[in-house]
Structures are given as C-alpha cells and as structure tokens.
Write a protein that holds these residues in place. Structure first.
Motif, PDB file in Angstrom:
ATOM      1  N   ALA A  51      -6.184  -6.911  -0.217  1.00  0.00           N
ATOM      2  CA  ALA A  51      -7.100  -6.058   0.564  1.00  0.00           C
ATOM      3  C   ALA A  51      -6.399  -4.840   1.150  1.00  0.00           C
ATOM      4  CB  ALA A  51      -7.711  -6.880   1.706  1.00  0.00           C
ATOM      5  N   CYS A  52      -5.080  -4.890   1.224  1.00  0.00           N
ATOM      6  CA  CYS A  52      -4.351  -3.816   1.916  1.00  0.00           C
ATOM      7  C   CYS A  52      -4.387  -2.516   1.099  1.00  0.00           C
ATOM      8  CB  CYS A  52      -2.909  -4.238   2.158  1.00  0.00           C
ATOM      9  SG  CYS A  52      -1.964  -2.954   2.991  1.00  0.00           S
ATOM     10  N   PRO A  53      -4.869  -1.427   1.685  1.00  0.00           N
ATOM     11  CA  PRO A  53      -4.996  -0.179   0.917  1.00  0.00           C
ATOM     12  C   PRO A  53      -3.674   0.518   0.631  1.00  0.00           C
ATOM     13  CG  PRO A  53      -5.688   0.154   3.194  1.00  0.00           C
ATOM     14  CD  PRO A  53      -5.417  -1.309   3.045  1.00  0.00           C
ATOM     15  N   THR A  54      -2.612   0.133   1.321  1.00  0.00           N
ATOM     16  CA  THR A  54      -1.338   0.848   1.136  1.00  0.00           C
ATOM     17  C   THR A  54      -0.228  -0.031   0.571  1.00  0.00           C
ATOM     18  OG1 THR A  54      -0.690   0.332   3.408  1.00  0.00           O
ATOM     19  CG2 THR A  54      -1.823   2.429   3.053  1.00  0.00           C
ATOM     20  N   GLY A  55      -0.545  -1.284   0.250  1.00  0.00           N
ATOM     21  CA  GLY A  55       0.486  -2.180  -0.275  1.00  0.00           C
ATOM     22  C   GLY A  55       1.532  -2.538   0.772  1.00  0.00           C
ATOM     23  N   ALA A  56       1.102  -2.608   2.038  1.00  0.00           N
ATOM     24  CA  ALA A  56       2.067  -2.883   3.118  1.00  0.00           C
ATOM     25  C   ALA A  56       2.514  -4.344   3.136  1.00  0.00           C
ATOM     26  CB  ALA A  56       1.453  -2.510   4.464  1.00  0.00           C
ATOM     27  N   ILE A  57       1.646  -5.233   2.626  1.00  0.00           N
ATOM     28  CA  ILE A  57       1.971  -6.669   2.668  1.00  0.00           C
ATOM     29  C   ILE A  57       2.556  -7.094   1.334  1.00  0.00           C
ATOM     30  CG2 ILE A  57       0.984  -8.997   2.834  1.00  0.00           C
ATOM     31  CD1 ILE A  57      -1.068  -7.907   4.775  1.00  0.00           C
ATOM     32  N   SER A  58       3.692  -7.784   1.387  1.00  0.00           N
ATOM     33  CA  SER A  58       4.238  -8.366   0.157  1.00  0.00           C
ATOM     34  C   SER A  58       4.401  -9.867   0.371  1.00  0.00           C
ATOM     35  CB  SER A  58       5.569  -7.714  -0.219  1.00  0.00           C
ATOM     36  OG  SER A  58       6.526  -7.941   0.784  1.00  0.00           O
ATOM     37  N   ARG A  64       6.080 -10.664   3.997  1.00  0.00           N
ATOM     38  CA  ARG A  64       6.595  -9.550   4.796  1.00  0.00           C
ATOM     39  C   ARG A  64       5.538  -8.457   4.927  1.00  0.00           C
ATOM     40  NH1 ARG A  64      11.818 -10.326   5.791  1.00  0.00           N
ATOM     41  NH2 ARG A  64      12.112  -8.240   6.651  1.00  0.00           N
ATOM     42  N   ILE A  65       5.728  -7.629   5.936  1.00  0.00           N
ATOM     43  CA  ILE A  65       4.857  -6.466   6.103  1.00  0.00           C
ATOM     44  C   ILE A  65       5.720  -5.245   6.429  1.00  0.00           C
ATOM     45  CG2 ILE A  65       4.392  -7.101   8.546  1.00  0.00           C
ATOM     46  CD1 ILE A  65       1.641  -5.708   8.141  1.00  0.00           C
ATOM     47  N   ASP A  66       5.404  -4.141   5.761  1.00  0.00           N
ATOM     48  CA  ASP A  66       6.099  -2.885   6.033  1.00  0.00           C
ATOM     49  C   ASP A  66       5.251  -2.098   7.038  1.00  0.00           C
ATOM     50  OD1 ASP A  66       7.265  -0.437   6.117  1.00  0.00           O
ATOM     51  OD2 ASP A  66       7.375  -0.144   3.939  1.00  0.00           O
ATOM     52  N   LYS A  69       4.165   1.433   6.429  1.00  0.00           N
ATOM     53  CA  LYS A  69       3.012   1.702   5.551  1.00  0.00           C
ATOM     54  C   LYS A  69       1.698   1.256   6.186  1.00  0.00           C
ATOM     55  CE  LYS A  69       5.285   1.192   1.023  1.00  0.00           C
ATOM     56  NZ  LYS A  69       5.384   0.290  -0.150  1.00  0.00           N
ATOM     57  N   CYS A  70       1.776   0.363   7.163  1.00  0.00           N
ATOM     58  CA  CYS A  70       0.554  -0.247   7.721  1.00  0.00           C
ATOM     59  C   CYS A  70      -0.298   0.788   8.442  1.00  0.00           C
ATOM     60  CB  CYS A  70       0.950  -1.367   8.686  1.00  0.00           C
ATOM     61  SG  CYS A  70      -0.463  -2.226   9.391  1.00  0.00           S
ATOM     62  N   LEU A  71      -1.613   0.717   8.207  1.00  0.00           N
ATOM     63  CA  LEU A  71      -2.570   1.617   8.867  1.00  0.00           C
ATOM     64  C   LEU A  71      -3.232   0.941  10.067  1.00  0.00           C
ATOM     65  CD1 LEU A  71      -4.383   3.004   5.680  1.00  0.00           C
ATOM     66  CD2 LEU A  71      -2.324   3.872   6.793  1.00  0.00           C
ATOM     67  N   PHE A  72      -2.882  -0.310  10.320  1.00  0.00           N
ATOM     68  CA  PHE A  72      -3.458  -1.074  11.433  1.00  0.00           C
ATOM     69  C   PHE A  72      -4.998  -1.045  11.316  1.00  0.00           C
ATOM     70  CE2 PHE A  72       0.766   0.177  12.360  1.00  0.00           C
ATOM     71  CZ  PHE A  72       1.325  -0.822  13.122  1.00  0.00           C
ATOM     72  N   CYS A  73      -5.447  -1.160  10.060  1.00  0.00           N
ATOM     73  CA  CYS A  73      -6.870  -0.986   9.762  1.00  0.00           C
ATOM     74  C   CYS A  73      -7.682  -2.270   9.870  1.00  0.00           C
ATOM     75  CB  CYS A  73      -7.024  -0.424   8.345  1.00  0.00           C
ATOM     76  SG  CYS A  73      -6.504  -1.580   7.041  1.00  0.00           S
ATOM     77  N   ALA A  74      -7.008  -3.414   9.884  1.00  0.00           N
ATOM     78  CA  ALA A  74      -7.646  -4.733  10.023  1.00  0.00           C
ATOM     79  C   ALA A  74      -8.294  -5.230   8.737  1.00  0.00           C
ATOM     80  CB  ALA A  74      -8.649  -4.760  11.174  1.00  0.00           C
ATOM     81  N   ASP A  75      -8.135  -4.551   7.619  1.00  0.00           N
ATOM     82  CA  ASP A  75      -8.714  -5.044   6.363  1.00  0.00           C
ATOM     83  C   ASP A  75      -8.115  -6.397   5.981  1.00  0.00           C
ATOM     84  OD1 ASP A  75     -10.219  -2.798   6.231  1.00  0.00           O
ATOM     85  OD2 ASP A  75      -9.348  -2.003   4.384  1.00  0.00           O
ATOM     86  N   CYS A  76      -6.810  -6.570   6.220  1.00  0.00           N
ATOM     87  CA  CYS A  76      -6.166  -7.844   5.873  1.00  0.00           C
ATOM     88  C   CYS A  76      -6.697  -8.970   6.762  1.00  0.00           C
ATOM     89  CB  CYS A  76      -4.644  -7.736   5.988  1.00  0.00           C
ATOM     90  SG  CYS A  76      -4.068  -7.119   7.573  1.00  0.00           S
ATOM     91  N   VAL A  77      -6.909  -8.659   8.037  1.00  0.00           N
ATOM     92  CA  VAL A  77      -7.423  -9.660   8.984  1.00  0.00           C
ATOM     93  C   VAL A  77      -8.823 -10.104   8.545  1.00  0.00           C
ATOM     94  CG1 VAL A  77      -8.120 -10.014  11.388  1.00  0.00           C
ATOM     95  CG2 VAL A  77      -6.022  -8.749  10.870  1.00  0.00           C
TER      96      VAL A  77
HETATM   97  S1  SF4 Z   1      -3.757  -3.654   8.819  1.00  0.00           S
HETATM   98 FE1  SF4 Z   1      -4.534  -2.569   6.950  1.00  0.00          FE
HETATM   99  S2  SF4 Z   1      -2.807  -1.344   6.245  1.00  0.00           S
HETATM  100 FE2  SF4 Z   1      -1.961  -2.864   7.688  1.00  0.00          FE
HETATM  101  S3  SF4 Z   1      -1.329  -4.600   6.399  1.00  0.00           S
HETATM  102 FE3  SF4 Z   1      -3.434  -5.019   7.060  1.00  0.00          FE
HETATM  103  S4  SF4 Z   1      -4.742  -4.197   5.399  1.00  0.00           S
HETATM  104 FE4  SF4 Z   1      -2.673  -3.286   5.141  1.00  0.00          FE
END
Ligand code: SF4
Ligand code: SF4
Length: 265
Positions: A51-58, A64-66, A69-77
């Motif tokens: 779900a992460c739009p920037t590939g921040a989660i591996s 891990r999370i970078d 790169k994270c947008l703090f967008c909550a899509d992963c949550v």
């Molecule tokens: S908050 Fe958004 S950008 Fe950050 S890890 Fe989750 S989905 Fe990716």
C-alpha cells in the motif's frame, strides 16, 4: 493607545516555553512514525508494503521503514488487516545521517539528531542564519518552517533566522524534491554561501523525493541532486510538524541533549 496596551497586557506572553518546559500537547490527529506490533502481524502478509506509495516499508530481511521516504500518509495503517500498525505520537524524528532514518518497523523510540562538532557548534550555536530554498515542493514544508517565525514559536530567540540572501547565510535549508528547473538556482545559492556552511533537508521531498520519488523531472531530493553533498540534518515528514523541525534544529545546535521532553497528547 491605552486600549492597545491593555489588550496587550491581557494577551500575556504567547511564545511556547519549549525547550525549557514541555512542548504543547500534540493534537489527536498528529501522525508520528508508523510502528508495527509484530505479534499481531500475519505471516506472509505484505499489505502495508504494497500500500505504501513510496516504497518506504521493506519486509525482506527484517521489517524496516525508511522514514526519509515516509509520507506519514497512513495508507499502511489503513491497509493492515490485523490493525497491527499505528502512528506513534512522538515528534522527535530528526537524524544527523541519512542512514539513521532507516529504522526497525517494530521499534517505537524517538530519533535524536546529534549536535554539531565543537568548532561548528561554537560558530553557529548562538547565531545561525539560514537561506531557505523551496526546490519544487508543494509549499507545506515551507509553511511549517514559516510557522517557527510566528509569535507562538519565535525561532529568533535561539538566534536562528531565515535571511533573504545566501551571502548573509550560514547554511541552506532545503525543501522540495529538487526539480530540474530549480537545479541551477539551488546550485548558485549553495555556492554563494561562504564556508563553513550547513545543509538542512526538511521534508521527505528534500530527503528522498517524497511523493515525487522517481519522477523524471526531479532529482529525488538532495542526494540525487549532489551525491557528494552531506546534509547536517534530516527532518522527515510530509510536512514535518513545526515541533519536529524545531527539535531537530535545537539538537543540531546542542540546545537539546538526550531524550528531551517525551511527547504528550
Ligand atoms: S505512512 Fe504512508 S508513506 Fe509512510 S510507510 Fe505508511 S504507507 Fe508508506
Ligand atoms: S515533503 Fe510533502 S509537504 Fe513537504 S514539500 Fe514535499 S510534498 Fe510538500
């Protein structure tokens, strides 16, 4: 005139006392770093990473999370079927090295940038003039940097000021992913600042390209623009909360040491 004086006295002192006192409470909707409850995570599930739009989660070779790169967008949550991911409430998210933003997804502690080395701290610790360059961002990072100049935050009390010319600056505060048409202006600005100078990357755009990551018309932030340039401070967020930016700047100057104040809602 008398009315104005009375009104002023009634208003009292509006500037927050941080860092000599705890910062103001964070709003419920404040989103800190995503943190995973590993016990609830379903084996083989990739919903958050997908779900992460920037590939921040591996998830390969450890979760891990970078945060760069994270947008703090909550899509992963929202994507997690087990509700295993939440946003921490911690505003302390700055780092001195790019690699320090790559953290374990299951750890929730703060990120604490280091202070400048002694000579640089001596030079800039009490007076730091920064030239801000918006290199193609959406203006939200710039707005949150501007907030620090308002009466509620009063960045000037720490000797930190934004200046109109790079010739008057001790460093560059970069926002935006560095679009191709901002490359020349950014390079000229950087070259116009006298040595020794500081480089501060604010927001996921400046650190990694943010939501524009991989776009042909951007450099994916400071490293793509000039891989040889070493930033002194990275402040993640999209945009970062003013408290996160202030915490990072004061840690860089050695005005906050250790854990500082824990966050409160
Ligand atoms: S908050 Fe958004 S950008 Fe950050 S890890 Fe989750 S989905 Fe990716
Ligand atoms: S990091 Fe986010 S808020 Fe900051 S300039 Fe880029 S898109 Fe805008």
């Amino acid at each position: 005139m008398l009315k104005a004086v009375i009104a002023r006295l009634r208003q009292g002192h509006r500037t927050i006392k941080f860092p000599s006192a705890p910062p103001p409470s964070l709003p419920d909707r404040f989103r800190g770093r995503p943190v995973l409850d590993g016990a609830r995570c379903r084996e083989g599930c990739r919903a958050c990473a997908d779900a992460c739009p920037t590939g921040a989660i591996s998830l390969e070779g450890g979760r891990r999370i970078d945060l760069g790169k994270c947008l703090f967008c909550a899509d992963c949550v929202a994507a997690c079927p087990e509700g295993a991911l939440v946003h921490a409430a911690d505003y302390r998210l700055s780092a001195s090295r790019r690699e320090d933003l790559d953290v374990e997804l299951e750890k929730s502690g703060p990120l604490l940038a280091s202070a400048l080395e002694k000579k640089m701290k001596h030079l800039f610790g009490r007076s730091l003039k920064l030239r801000q360059v918006s290199a193609g961002g959406c203006n939200a990072c710039e707005a949150d940097v501007n907030v620090l100049g308002t009466i509620g935050w009063d960045l000037g009390r720490f000797g930190i000021q934004m200046v109109a010319s790079p010739r008057h600056a001790d460093g560059l505060l970069l926002t935006g992913p560095v679009t191709k048409n901002m490359e020349l202006a950014l390079r000229k600005t950087w070259n116009a600042i006298a040595e020794p100078k500081l480089l501060i990357a604010v927001g996921s755009c400046a650190i990694s390209g943010g939501p524009y990551i991989g776009h042909a018309e951007t450099d994916d932030g400071i490293n793509g623009f000039a891989p040889d340039l070493k930033a002194d401070l990275f402040v993640p967020g999209c945009p970062p909360h003013p408290l996160t930016i202030l915490d990072g700047l004061l840690r860089l100057l050695g005005r906050i040491e250790g854990e500082g104040w824990p966050p409160k809602r």
